[in-house]
Scaffold this motif. Structure first.
Motif, PDB file in Angstrom:
ATOM      1  N   PRO A  66     -39.975 120.173  -2.056  1.00  0.00           N
ATOM      2  CA  PRO A  66     -38.764 120.636  -1.691  1.00  0.00           C
ATOM      3  C   PRO A  66     -38.065 119.528  -0.299  1.00  0.00           C
ATOM      4  CG  PRO A  66     -40.752 121.352  -0.383  1.00  0.00           C
ATOM      5  CD  PRO A  66     -41.311 121.228  -1.826  1.00  0.00           C
ATOM      6  N   ASN A  67     -38.661 118.538  -0.097  1.00  0.00           N
ATOM      7  CA  ASN A  67     -38.112 118.004   0.600  1.00  0.00           C
ATOM      8  C   ASN A  67     -37.279 116.731  -0.115  1.00  0.00           C
ATOM      9  OD1 ASN A  67     -38.114 119.882   3.214  1.00  0.00           O
ATOM     10  ND2 ASN A  67     -40.521 118.426   3.633  1.00  0.00           N
ATOM     11  N   THR A  68     -37.244 116.743  -0.929  1.00  0.00           N
ATOM     12  CA  THR A  68     -36.623 115.460  -1.873  1.00  0.00           C
ATOM     13  C   THR A  68     -35.411 115.171  -1.227  1.00  0.00           C
ATOM     14  OG1 THR A  68     -38.453 116.014  -3.568  1.00  0.00           O
ATOM     15  CG2 THR A  68     -36.515 114.943  -4.390  1.00  0.00           C
ATOM     16  N   ALA A  69     -34.941 114.153  -1.504  1.00  0.00           N
ATOM     17  CA  ALA A  69     -33.767 113.215  -1.159  1.00  0.00           C
ATOM     18  C   ALA A  69     -33.387 112.215  -2.889  1.00  0.00           C
ATOM     19  CB  ALA A  69     -33.184 112.538  -0.091  1.00  0.00           C
ATOM     20  N   GLU A  70     -32.120 112.428  -2.735  1.00  0.00           N
ATOM     21  CA  GLU A  70     -32.167 111.079  -3.766  1.00  0.00           C
ATOM     22  C   GLU A  70     -30.403 110.430  -3.877  1.00  0.00           C
ATOM     23  OE1 GLU A  70     -32.301 111.417  -8.223  1.00  0.00           O
ATOM     24  OE2 GLU A  70     -29.960 110.906  -8.430  1.00  0.00           O
ATOM     25  N   ILE A  71     -31.203 108.516  -2.924  1.00  0.00           N
ATOM     26  CA  ILE A  71     -30.255 107.908  -2.591  1.00  0.00           C
ATOM     27  C   ILE A  71     -29.656 107.033  -3.214  1.00  0.00           C
ATOM     28  CG2 ILE A  71     -29.568 106.476  -1.061  1.00  0.00           C
ATOM     29  CD1 ILE A  71     -32.332 107.915   0.274  1.00  0.00           C
ATOM     30  N   ARG A  72     -28.361 106.939  -3.483  1.00  0.00           N
ATOM     31  CA  ARG A  72     -27.439 105.882  -4.900  1.00  0.00           C
ATOM     32  C   ARG A  72     -26.289 105.005  -3.290  1.00  0.00           C
ATOM     33  NH1 ARG A  72     -22.456 105.025  -7.950  1.00  0.00           N
ATOM     34  NH2 ARG A  72     -22.546 104.023  -9.912  1.00  0.00           N
ATOM     35  N   LEU A  73     -27.236 103.549  -3.665  1.00  0.00           N
ATOM     36  CA  LEU A  73     -27.013 102.548  -2.048  1.00  0.00           C
ATOM     37  C   LEU A  73     -26.688 102.148  -3.054  1.00  0.00           C
ATOM     38  CD1 LEU A  73     -27.514 102.735   0.580  1.00  0.00           C
ATOM     39  CD2 LEU A  73     -29.282 101.448   0.153  1.00  0.00           C
ATOM     40  N   GLY A  74     -25.598 101.253  -2.416  1.00  0.00           N
ATOM     41  CA  GLY A  74     -24.493  99.762  -3.219  1.00  0.00           C
ATOM     42  C   GLY A  74     -23.838  98.908  -2.457  1.00  0.00           C
ATOM     43  N   ALA A  75     -23.751  97.694  -2.381  1.00  0.00           N
ATOM     44  CA  ALA A  75     -23.331  96.362  -1.889  1.00  0.00           C
ATOM     45  C   ALA A  75     -22.388  95.270  -2.948  1.00  0.00           C
ATOM     46  CB  ALA A  75     -23.856  96.047  -1.128  1.00  0.00           C
ATOM     47  N   ALA A  76     -21.502  95.277  -2.872  1.00  0.00           N
ATOM     48  CA  ALA A  76     -20.748  94.361  -3.532  1.00  0.00           C
ATOM     49  C   ALA A  76     -21.314  94.992  -5.013  1.00  0.00           C
ATOM     50  CB  ALA A  76     -21.464  92.730  -3.523  1.00  0.00           C
ATOM     51  N   ASP A  77     -20.963  93.950  -6.023  1.00  0.00           N
ATOM     52  CA  ASP A  77     -22.326  94.523  -7.158  1.00  0.00           C
ATOM     53  C   ASP A  77     -23.643  94.881  -7.528  1.00  0.00           C
ATOM     54  OD1 ASP A  77     -19.570  93.410  -8.504  1.00  0.00           O
ATOM     55  OD2 ASP A  77     -20.579  90.948  -8.390  1.00  0.00           O
ATOM     56  N   VAL A  91     -26.325  97.336  -6.677  1.00  0.00           N
ATOM     57  CA  VAL A  91     -26.368  98.854  -6.823  1.00  0.00           C
ATOM     58  C   VAL A  91     -28.025  99.767  -6.720  1.00  0.00           C
ATOM     59  CG1 VAL A  91     -25.666 101.187  -8.084  1.00  0.00           C
ATOM     60  CG2 VAL A  91     -23.585  99.458  -7.750  1.00  0.00           C
ATOM     61  N   ILE A  92     -28.822 100.578  -6.409  1.00  0.00           N
ATOM     62  CA  ILE A  92     -29.916 101.212  -6.648  1.00  0.00           C
ATOM     63  C   ILE A  92     -29.742 102.480  -6.266  1.00  0.00           C
ATOM     64  CG2 ILE A  92     -30.683 101.055  -4.242  1.00  0.00           C
ATOM     65  CD1 ILE A  92     -32.955  99.534  -7.119  1.00  0.00           C
ATOM     66  N   THR A  93     -31.002 102.997  -7.144  1.00  0.00           N
ATOM     67  CA  THR A  93     -30.842 104.169  -6.958  1.00  0.00           C
ATOM     68  C   THR A  93     -32.550 104.886  -6.782  1.00  0.00           C
ATOM     69  OG1 THR A  93     -28.791 105.140  -8.384  1.00  0.00           O
ATOM     70  CG2 THR A  93     -30.567 106.990  -7.830  1.00  0.00           C
ATOM     71  N   VAL A  94     -32.943 105.595  -5.556  1.00  0.00           N
ATOM     72  CA  VAL A  94     -34.045 106.325  -5.486  1.00  0.00           C
ATOM     73  C   VAL A  94     -34.249 107.464  -4.783  1.00  0.00           C
ATOM     74  CG1 VAL A  94     -35.889 105.456  -3.471  1.00  0.00           C
ATOM     75  CG2 VAL A  94     -34.439 104.171  -4.024  1.00  0.00           C
ATOM     76  N   ARG A  95     -35.619 107.518  -5.809  1.00  0.00           N
ATOM     77  CA  ARG A  95     -35.825 109.068  -6.003  1.00  0.00           C
ATOM     78  C   ARG A  95     -37.109 109.210  -4.857  1.00  0.00           C
ATOM     79  NH1 ARG A  95     -33.256 114.585  -8.176  1.00  0.00           N
ATOM     80  NH2 ARG A  95     -35.226 116.106  -8.413  1.00  0.00           N
ATOM     81  N   GLY A  96     -37.125 110.508  -3.453  1.00  0.00           N
ATOM     82  CA  GLY A  96     -38.508 110.080  -3.215  1.00  0.00           C
ATOM     83  C   GLY A  96     -38.420 111.418  -1.996  1.00  0.00           C
ATOM     84  N   ALA A  97     -39.579 112.201  -2.365  1.00  0.00           N
ATOM     85  CA  ALA A  97     -39.825 113.516  -0.963  1.00  0.00           C
ATOM     86  C   ALA A  97     -40.369 112.639   0.140  1.00  0.00           C
ATOM     87  CB  ALA A  97     -40.663 114.327  -1.571  1.00  0.00           C
ATOM     88  N   SER A  98     -39.736 113.804   1.650  1.00  0.00           N
ATOM     89  CA  SER A  98     -41.136 113.905   2.457  1.00  0.00           C
ATOM     90  C   SER A  98     -41.951 115.069   3.085  1.00  0.00           C
ATOM     91  CB  SER A  98     -40.143 113.732   3.808  1.00  0.00           C
ATOM     92  OG  SER A  98     -40.791 114.180   5.126  1.00  0.00           O
ATOM     93  N   ASN A 117     -34.094 103.806 -10.479  1.00  0.00           N
ATOM     94  CA  ASN A 117     -33.643 103.554 -10.918  1.00  0.00           C
ATOM     95  C   ASN A 117     -33.442 104.158 -12.074  1.00  0.00           C
ATOM     96  OD1 ASN A 117     -31.599 101.721  -9.353  1.00  0.00           O
ATOM     97  ND2 ASN A 117     -32.855 100.036 -10.328  1.00  0.00           N
ATOM     98  N   GLU A 118     -34.170 103.063 -13.365  1.00  0.00           N
ATOM     99  CA  GLU A 118     -34.539 105.097 -14.558  1.00  0.00           C
ATOM    100  C   GLU A 118     -35.971 104.821 -14.970  1.00  0.00           C
ATOM    101  OE1 GLU A 118     -33.291 100.902 -16.281  1.00  0.00           O
ATOM    102  OE2 GLU A 118     -33.013 101.622 -14.597  1.00  0.00           O
ATOM    103  N   PHE A 119     -36.542 104.288 -14.166  1.00  0.00           N
ATOM    104  CA  PHE A 119     -38.214 104.005 -14.145  1.00  0.00           C
ATOM    105  C   PHE A 119     -38.946 105.605 -13.355  1.00  0.00           C
ATOM    106  CE2 PHE A 119     -36.014  99.872 -14.663  1.00  0.00           C
ATOM    107  CZ  PHE A 119     -36.868  99.973 -15.509  1.00  0.00           C
ATOM    108  N   PHE A 175     -38.697  93.894 -11.224  1.00  0.00           N
ATOM    109  CA  PHE A 175     -38.428  94.529 -12.578  1.00  0.00           C
ATOM    110  C   PHE A 175     -38.451  93.249 -13.881  1.00  0.00           C
ATOM    111  CE2 PHE A 175     -36.795  96.300  -9.146  1.00  0.00           C
ATOM    112  CZ  PHE A 175     -36.141  97.231  -9.380  1.00  0.00           C
ATOM    113  N   HIS A 176     -38.391  94.042 -14.736  1.00  0.00           N
ATOM    114  CA  HIS A 176     -38.969  92.834 -15.320  1.00  0.00           C
ATOM    115  C   HIS A 176     -38.471  93.458 -17.092  1.00  0.00           C
ATOM    116  CE1 HIS A 176     -43.347  94.396 -16.960  1.00  0.00           C
ATOM    117  NE2 HIS A 176     -43.254  94.706 -15.277  1.00  0.00           N
TER     118      HIS A 176
END
Length: 225
Positions: free
Chosen positions: A104-115, A117-124, A136-138, A152-153
């Motif tokens: 229930p305490n979940t946030a999805e953060i899409r964060l960027g700077a210039a080129d 971008v990272i997306t992180v989904r997590g919970a407290s 991202n997609e993982f 990342f590879h």
């Protein structure tokens, strides 16, 4: 959740009112910032469950923004983090989401700077502790309570052995490891929690391995151990 220390029970030093809605939210933001590895310029944050219902009253929005700015859970600036973000040129959008979340305490953060971008989904998950469930997609899981290496590879034979071999050869003990791949012979992400922070020279050696794309080191608990 594994027992780590007494602070896992009594909770962290923090600006209130809630360890789950404030301290945990700060750490989610800090992890996203670390993964971007740049001064963020914009952020889009979706909130789920109780985060979505009570984020303004519990200061979750300010806590997430403070984490994106690099603040600790007990930083007095958290109460004015929205204004601090505006002054720093960080544009933040926060909105409730009607999607499903495992916690229930979940946030999805899409964060960027210039080129970048990272997306992180997590919970407290309580007591200021967090669990990341997606980058991202993982689909990978880690807590950020230990120094955490993300590589990342390309998915190829021998890659994991080469990464872990470099760590072992430098005396880095692996506490846990999680790997996910987008598809066979496609892109992959290896996450390793260790007892020690991986030094910059070793990070460079890992980054120089064939088919490694990006290397990130997270140590949001620095100074709290």
């Amino acid at each position: 959740m594994r027992f780590k220390d007494v602070f896992s029970i009594i909770g962290p030093a923090m600006v209130g009112p809630s360890s789950s809605h404030t301290a945990g939210a700060v750490r989610l933001g800090r992890i996203a910032r670390s993964l971007l590895d740049a001064e963020p310029q914009w952020a889009e944050i979706g909130l789920f469950g109780s985060f979505a219902d009570t984020y303004r009253g519990h200061g979750t929005d300010l806590a997430l923004i403070g984490g994106l700015l690099g603040y600790d859970p007990d930083d007095a600036r958290l109460v004015r983090s929205a204004e601090e973000a505006r002054q720093a040129g960080l544009q933040v959008t926060i909105a409730p989401s009607h999607g499903l979340a495992a916690h229930p305490n979940t946030a999805e953060i899409r964060l960027g700077a210039a080129d970048s971008v990272i997306t992180v989904r997590g919970a407290s998950i309580g007591g200021g502790n967090v669990e990341i469930e997606r980058v991202n997609e993982f689909d990978v899981r880690f807590t950020g309570s230990y120094p955490t290496l993300l590589v990342f590879h390309a998915d190829r034979k021998g890659m994991i052995a080469e990464i872990t071999g470099l760590l072992s050869g430098s005396g880095i003990n692996i506490g846990s490891m999680d790997v996910d791949r987008a598809g066979r012979n496609g892109n992959a992400l290896t996450v390793i929690e260790s007892d020690l922070v991986v030094p910059a020279s070793l990070l460079s050696s890992i980054a120089a391995l064939p088919d490694v794309q990006t290397v990130r080191m997270i140590d949001i608990m620095e100074g709290m151990r």
